[in-house]
Motif scaffolding. Structure first.
Motif, short mmCIF file in Angstrom:
data_model
loop_
_atom_site.label_atom_id
_atom_site.label_comp_id
_atom_site.label_asym_id
_atom_site.label_seq_id
_atom_site.Cartn_x
_atom_site.Cartn_y
_atom_site.Cartn_z
N LEU A 64 0.81 -1.33 -0.11
CA LEU A 64 0.04 -0.11 -0.07
C LEU A 64 0.97 1.26 0.10
CD1 LEU A 64 -2.75 1.05 0.34
CD2 LEU A 64 -2.37 1.23 2.88
N THR A 65 1.88 1.19 0.94
CA THR A 65 2.68 2.43 1.02
C THR A 65 3.72 2.30 -0.06
OG1 THR A 65 4.18 1.55 2.66
CG2 THR A 65 2.33 2.65 3.43
N THR A 66 4.37 3.54 -0.39
CA THR A 66 5.43 3.76 -1.37
C THR A 66 6.34 4.73 -1.20
OG1 THR A 66 5.74 3.64 -3.74
CG2 THR A 66 3.76 4.59 -3.04
N TYR A 67 7.44 4.45 -0.97
CA TYR A 67 8.58 5.41 -0.95
C TYR A 67 8.89 6.03 -2.08
CZ TYR A 67 12.49 8.27 0.96
OH TYR A 67 13.25 8.96 1.34
N SER A 68 8.95 4.99 -3.03
CA SER A 68 9.34 5.52 -4.55
C SER A 68 8.60 6.44 -5.21
CB SER A 68 9.85 4.20 -5.29
OG SER A 68 8.31 3.44 -5.45
N THR A 69 7.11 6.29 -4.92
CA THR A 69 6.33 7.23 -5.54
C THR A 69 6.36 8.56 -5.05
OG1 THR A 69 4.75 5.18 -6.29
CG2 THR A 69 3.76 7.44 -6.34
N PHE A 70 6.43 8.51 -3.59
CA PHE A 70 6.68 9.66 -2.67
C PHE A 70 7.94 10.48 -3.28
CE2 PHE A 70 9.54 11.13 0.80
CZ PHE A 70 9.00 12.24 1.13
N GLY A 71 8.96 9.84 -3.44
CA GLY A 71 10.10 10.43 -3.92
C GLY A 71 10.02 10.95 -5.38
N TYR A 72 9.40 10.18 -6.24
CA TYR A 72 9.08 10.79 -7.61
C TYR A 72 8.26 11.85 -7.61
CZ TYR A 72 7.41 11.21 -12.17
OH TYR A 72 7.16 11.67 -13.48
N ASP A 73 7.23 11.65 -6.72
CA ASP A 73 6.22 12.94 -6.72
C ASP A 73 6.96 14.20 -6.41
OD1 ASP A 73 4.20 11.41 -7.94
OD2 ASP A 73 3.22 11.12 -5.80
N THR A 74 7.60 13.99 -5.26
CA THR A 74 8.29 15.14 -4.72
C THR A 74 9.31 15.76 -5.73
OG1 THR A 74 8.02 14.38 -2.51
CG2 THR A 74 9.73 16.16 -2.92
N PHE A 75 10.17 14.88 -6.61
CA PHE A 75 11.24 15.13 -7.55
C PHE A 75 10.36 15.94 -8.75
CE2 PHE A 75 13.22 14.46 -11.55
CZ PHE A 75 14.37 15.12 -11.51
N HIS A 76 9.08 15.53 -8.97
CA HIS A 76 8.36 15.87 -10.14
C HIS A 76 7.87 17.37 -9.94
CE1 HIS A 76 6.02 15.74 -13.85
NE2 HIS A 76 4.76 15.94 -13.00
N LEU A 77 7.46 17.60 -8.75
CA LEU A 77 7.15 18.70 -8.28
C LEU A 77 8.35 19.98 -8.32
CD1 LEU A 77 5.02 17.89 -5.05
CD2 LEU A 77 4.04 18.97 -7.29
N LEU A 78 9.50 19.61 -7.82
CA LEU A 78 10.50 20.27 -8.12
C LEU A 78 10.87 20.60 -9.60
CD1 LEU A 78 13.02 18.75 -5.37
CD2 LEU A 78 11.88 21.12 -5.52
N GLU A 79 10.91 19.49 -10.53
CA GLU A 79 10.94 19.95 -11.71
C GLU A 79 9.86 20.99 -12.45
OE1 GLU A 79 12.68 16.16 -14.41
OE2 GLU A 79 10.50 15.85 -13.97
N GLN A 80 8.69 20.95 -11.86
CA GLN A 80 7.83 21.85 -12.25
C GLN A 80 7.77 23.18 -11.58
OE1 GLN A 80 4.33 19.51 -11.17
NE2 GLN A 80 3.94 18.96 -13.30
N GLY A 81 8.75 23.44 -10.90
CA GLY A 81 9.12 24.65 -10.15
C GLY A 81 8.43 24.89 -9.07
N ALA A 82 7.63 23.75 -8.46
CA ALA A 82 6.69 23.80 -7.34
C ALA A 82 7.46 23.57 -6.01
CB ALA A 82 5.54 23.08 -7.57
N ARG A 83 8.53 24.51 -5.98
CA ARG A 83 9.49 24.03 -4.66
C ARG A 83 8.66 24.16 -3.25
NH1 ARG A 83 12.69 28.52 -6.97
NH2 ARG A 83 13.91 27.44 -8.53
N ARG A 84 7.81 25.05 -3.01
CA ARG A 84 6.93 25.08 -1.95
C ARG A 84 6.33 23.76 -1.54
NH1 ARG A 84 2.52 27.84 0.58
NH2 ARG A 84 2.90 28.24 2.47
N THR A 85 5.41 23.60 -2.81
CA THR A 85 4.71 22.24 -2.76
C THR A 85 5.64 21.13 -2.61
OG1 THR A 85 3.06 23.27 -3.93
CG2 THR A 85 2.84 21.06 -3.72
N ALA A 86 6.71 20.82 -3.18
CA ALA A 86 7.56 19.87 -2.95
C ALA A 86 8.05 19.67 -1.51
CB ALA A 86 8.72 20.06 -3.77
N LEU A 87 8.37 20.78 -0.98
CA LEU A 87 8.98 20.85 0.31
C LEU A 87 7.97 20.32 1.37
CD1 LEU A 87 11.30 21.61 2.58
CD2 LEU A 87 10.27 23.87 2.56
N LEU A 88 6.67 21.04 1.12
CA LEU A 88 5.54 20.59 2.04
C LEU A 88 4.93 19.23 1.91
CD1 LEU A 88 3.11 23.68 1.49
CD2 LEU A 88 4.31 22.92 3.66
N ASN A 89 5.19 18.61 0.67
CA ASN A 89 5.01 17.11 0.59
C ASN A 89 5.90 16.18 1.13
OD1 ASN A 89 3.66 14.99 -0.94
ND2 ASN A 89 5.54 14.69 -1.98
#
Length: 113
Positions: A64-89
């Motif tokens: 159920l839980t997934t560190y890899s997806t959490f890591g990818y989602d955070t990286f993807h937010l950074l790629e999109q320039g959503a630094r604040r959202t990535a940090l909050l995530n």
């Protein structure tokens, strides 16, 4: 027998993670990670048996839980320039996961300990 319990738990957890991700995106991954932390904390607090830990801890929570997806989602937010959202995530996932595990542990201990 233990391997079958792990497989059964994973067979339930993985599809639920997929559905949460498809329907809720990053929020779904956040939710399943927090839920999994709570369930694993509750199992530990309840001093659950080896079969229960295999089914629900290793199998269900592991899938159920997934560190890899959490890591990818955070990286993807950074790629999109959503630094604040990535940090909050990132911070929110860690803090909420630890608090959920502690809450689950307390609940498991209170109910079964």
């Amino acid at each position: 027998m233990t391997v079958l319990l792990v497989a059964l738990g994973a067979g339930i957890g993985a599809p639920l993670r997929y559905l949460a991700s498809q329907r809720l995106g990053i929020r779904g991954i956040f939710a399943v990670n927090v839920l999994g932390s709570f369930v694993l904390g509750a199992l530990t607090g309840a001093a659950a048996s080896t079969p229960a830990v295999a089914l629900l801890g290793t199998g269900f929570c592991g899938a159920l839980t997934t560190y890899s997806t959490f890591g990818y989602d955070t990286f993807h937010l950074l790629e999109q320039g959503a630094r604040r959202t990535a940090l909050l995530n990132a911070l929110g996932s860690i803090v909420a996961g630890v608090l959920a595990a502690a809450g689950g542990f307390a609940a498991g201990t209170a109910l079964f300990g």
